[in-house]
Scaffold this motif. Structure first.
Motif, PDB file in Angstrom:
ATOM      1  N   GLY A 212       0.789  -1.219   0.000  1.00 26.65           N
ATOM      2  CA  GLY A 212       0.000   0.000   0.000  1.00 26.65           C
ATOM      3  C   GLY A 212       0.826   1.276   0.000  1.00 26.65           C
ATOM      4  N   ASN A 239      -9.632  10.118   4.270  1.00 29.77           N
ATOM      5  CA  ASN A 239      -9.881   9.376   3.037  1.00 29.77           C
ATOM      6  C   ASN A 239      -9.032   8.111   2.960  1.00 29.77           C
ATOM      7  OD1 ASN A 239      -7.286  10.364   2.430  1.00 29.77           O
ATOM      8  ND2 ASN A 239      -7.782  10.656   0.264  1.00 29.77           N
ATOM      9  N   SER A 240      -8.324   7.787   4.042  1.00 28.36           N
ATOM     10  CA  SER A 240      -7.398   6.653   4.075  1.00 28.36           C
ATOM     11  C   SER A 240      -8.149   5.327   4.192  1.00 28.36           C
ATOM     12  CB  SER A 240      -6.472   6.809   5.285  1.00 28.36           C
ATOM     13  OG  SER A 240      -7.244   6.849   6.481  1.00 28.36           O
ATOM     14  N   GLY A 241      -7.355   4.223   4.262  1.00 26.00           N
ATOM     15  CA  GLY A 241      -7.922   2.952   4.676  1.00 26.00           C
ATOM     16  C   GLY A 241      -8.062   2.966   6.185  1.00 26.00           C
ATOM     17  N   ILE A 279     -11.942   4.559   2.884  1.00 24.00           N
ATOM     18  CA  ILE A 279     -11.739   3.360   2.059  1.00 24.00           C
ATOM     19  C   ILE A 279     -12.296   2.125   2.760  1.00 24.00           C
ATOM     20  CG2 ILE A 279      -9.967   1.780   1.165  1.00 24.00           C
ATOM     21  CD1 ILE A 279      -8.338   4.222   0.360  1.00 24.00           C
ATOM     22  N   TYR A 311      -2.967   3.308   3.117  1.00 24.07           N
ATOM     23  CA  TYR A 311      -3.856   3.004   1.988  1.00 24.07           C
ATOM     24  C   TYR A 311      -3.519   1.620   1.434  1.00 24.07           C
ATOM     25  CZ  TYR A 311      -4.385   8.120   2.001  1.00 24.07           C
ATOM     26  OH  TYR A 311      -4.615   9.425   2.362  1.00 24.07           O
ATOM     27  N   HIS A 338      -8.670   2.185  -7.624  1.00 21.36           N
ATOM     28  CA  HIS A 338      -7.881   3.047  -6.736  1.00 21.36           C
ATOM     29  C   HIS A 338      -7.751   4.446  -7.359  1.00 21.36           C
ATOM     30  CE1 HIS A 338      -4.294   4.314  -4.408  1.00 21.36           C
ATOM     31  NE2 HIS A 338      -4.645   3.395  -3.542  1.00 21.36           N
TER      32      HIS A 338
END
Length: 360
Positions: A212, A239-241, A279, A311, A338
């Motif tokens: 990632g 906005n990340s994982g 995410i 991410y 992505h």
């Protein structure tokens, strides 16, 4: 709608760059009584939320990594993890085994203690968010946050712009390299337990974090003469994982919105604050949601934080897991590559919520 999005103007067509603004550390040294008007949030700015502070008995969930890896205690701790992700979207994790937290914190403090002209050697360049400066400043009229930051892309190695990686303090780069690797391992581990807590046996999601993207933002929140009138960072969701934050303050400067109330995160030495990003909200089909959070500041004390945005691999589609879309539980979010996800984020309309814009 995110307050961040409400407060930005259309002077910039993308959020992948930021205008140059004054150093808040320097303002803090000069402003003994008053805060410059551009930082004031209590003059009708709706970003300065009127949500009340919560009952102090409300605390962010605490997860013990040692119990997650112990077969005898794993199921109970997985249940706690599931409830933390489902009901809060955030938890503090202890006994994680990341060894470089204190050393990295020392390097960050030494960097922010440098004279301004020295820090500016690694200042942001036009068209980029990376480097020393501020984030998401798109207009000369925009209200500003009470913080300084340095933002660096860390992993994979080929994403690094080493001309923006400080060489002062001398051990900064070496320490950040080790810290990045340890945070990647921790993200993979946490995500493996998150997917287990969700009841998924497929390891594709957690494994995607091994390839990632990892971006690191180091923040300095200087003392503020009028802390009740400013915000360190305005309310937003990531906005990340998953986001991994290490707090070097000794007061609850980080707050999460829970049931209409702001809940302060009491720093625990050596703990990592982990929160769900958009995410994972998409991949869990909304079962786990990215929580809104903000930073407040203190009249007398400086606060430093290191935030790692984690991410999944660029080859991983951002889409709800098929096993979570069953009868009676329809798909909530769009299927995106992505690249499509990030294109939507950085080029979105600023008058609408990002997460709402990717709903079906």
């Amino acid at each position: 709608m995110s307050k961040l999005e409400q407060n930005l103007t259309m002077e910039s067509k993308t959020l992948e760059s930021s205008l140059s603004v004054p150093s808040v550390q320097e303002l803090s040294l000069k402003s003994s009584q008053k805060v410059p008007q551009r930082y004031i949030r209590d003059d009708g700015d709706d970003v300065f939320s009127t949500f009340p502070s919560s009952d102090p008995s409300l605390t962010i969930p605490l997860i013990d990594k040692a119990k997650l890896v112990n077969a005898d205690t794993q199921q109970d701790e997985l249940h706690k993890l599931h409830l933390a992700c489902k009901n809060w979207g955030v938890f503090q994790i202890v006994n994680h085994g990341v060894s470089s937290l204190k050393n990295m914190g020392n390097q960050v403090k030494r960097f922010f203690d440098l004279p301004l002209h020295e820090k500016k050697r690694w200042a942001q360049k036009p068209g980029s968010l990376e480097g020393y400066g501020q984030a998401f400043v798109t207009s000369e009229e925009q209200k500003l946050d009470w913080n300084d930051m340095i933002f660096l892309k860390s992993l994979p190695i080929q994403n690094r712009k080493l001309d923006l990686w400080p060489q002062n303090p001398p051990e900064f780069r070496e320490t950040l390299e080790k810290y990045s690797e340890e945070m990647r391992e921790e993200a993979i581990s946490i995500m493996s337990f998150v997917t287990l807590a969700l009841g998924l046996t497929d390891t594709k999601i957690s494994e995607s974090f091994s390839e990632g993207l990892y971006d690191i933002r180091m923040n300095c929140y200087p003392p503020c003469p009028e802390p009740e009138r400013v915000l360190g960072i305005i309310p937003h969701a990531d906005n990340s994982g998953i986001t991994l934050l290490v707090d070097f303050g000794d007061f609850p400067g980080l707050q999460f919105l829970k049931d209409g109330k702001w809940v302060g995160v009491q720093p625990i030495e050596g703990a990592i604050v982990a929160n769900i990003g958009h995410i994972i909200e998409v991949m869990t089909n909304g079962i786990y949601k990215a929580p809104e959070h903000r930073a407040v500041v203190n009249k007398m004390k400086e606060r430093l934080t290191i935030v790692t945005f984690c991410y999944p691999s660029p080859s991983m589609d951002i889409a709800p897991a098929k096993k979570l879309i069953v009868e009676g539980n329809q798909q909530v979010y769009k299927n995106m590559t992505h690249a499509e996800y990030f294109d939507r984020f950085f080029n979105r309309k600023l008058d609408e919520s990002f997460i709402d814009s990717i709903r079906l």
